[in-house]
Design a protein around this motif. Sequence first.
Motif: not given
Length: 404
Positions: A113-117, A260-262, A271-279
Amino acid sequence: MTAITLPLEDEVETTAYSESAALLATYKRAPMSLVRGEGVELIDSDGKRYLDFASGIAVNALGYGDAGIAAAISESLNTGLIHTSNLYRTAPGELLAAKLVERSFASKVFFCNSGAEANEGAFKFARRWARKIGTDAKVEIIALRGSFHGRLFASLAATDRPSYRAPFRPLAGAVSICERDIGELDSALDEETVAAVIVEPIQGEGGVRVLDSDFLRRLRALTEKREIALIFDEIQCGLGRTGYFFAYENVGVVPDMLTLAKPLAGGLPMGAVLVSEEIGSTIQAGDHGTTFGGGPLVAAVAGYVVDRLSDPALLESVRENGAWLGQQLEVLARRSGKVRAIRGTGFIWGLDVVESANEVVKRGWDDGLLLLTAGEHTLRILPPLVMERDDLARGLLILEKIIG
Ligand code: PLP
């Protein structure tokens, strides 16, 4: 009758901050009350117009009153689903994740829901992965001098602002700040103990510092060799602001995670976290969560925003108008003699000014221009990405007047 003394010319004060009676005073607010937005302008309760060089701090990339955002909200509302929780599948979040995966290095996306998160989530994913490939000692998170990653305990620990940090110690442990120097990082990045390094490719709050591509490439090589996750925080500089959908695309360095967020959901919190295949493959159900993250309404709006911000014509106009803006700022700086340095690219620019940047911002309120600061003596300019050259020129004229 009380006598009124008029201030002398050089004593005239600019508009002062104003406080609401009931809101916790965590912000110094401008005195006007904004009631409408149209295109690239905001309008206050007296009908005064303000040209927007701030975008609600890099959020309102599409300006105000965008018909597509309104349509996406209303179509979404017609389904009756604003929220369902993450216990059930809903299409908008899945479609949005697929779009972000298709456009990036990532194979999985986590919504919050936000950048910090988003950054807090990325730190958790990094530790989860690092423990799997290393030992229980591989937990350190390293951030860079000048960084800003948010105001929660771990993101604040990764934020290099002593005044934001000091009153809230102890912050999250095993998070530290390192100089933006590849030699220092070479010593600090111990393969056994460091899980991740987090970097803003352009440090926004820290003064609009565009990190050197060669530095980022060398950091990528170091982190790759030592199996340390490289996280790019593109919360402020991503999603088109540099004229590229992701800032990393123009640097030629691919991170392992990206936050990402804003602007993501057009002003709705996301907000979003884009994650590689490995992680991503090391994360299991129950490892992380949030009630609202990626709900159907915000995700539907974000789906539309991502399409708009991916438009090659929009990105090209940000690159072209941004280069022009940079040239005009140079001219303004030379003419005024009040600007010490200019940094930036695309639609993110910082100007080091001789006087207090806050004072210039306040004069902007009087003259109908909204600006930001990034430190005591740095003005920050973040126009909506849809701003055209005539409005940029209009803002530059006001800027020159209030800097002068
Ligand atoms: N990271 C960067 C680069 C930011 O610019 C910001 C906000 O300014 C954050 C993280 C924190 O985002 P939020 O205020 O949504 O928590």
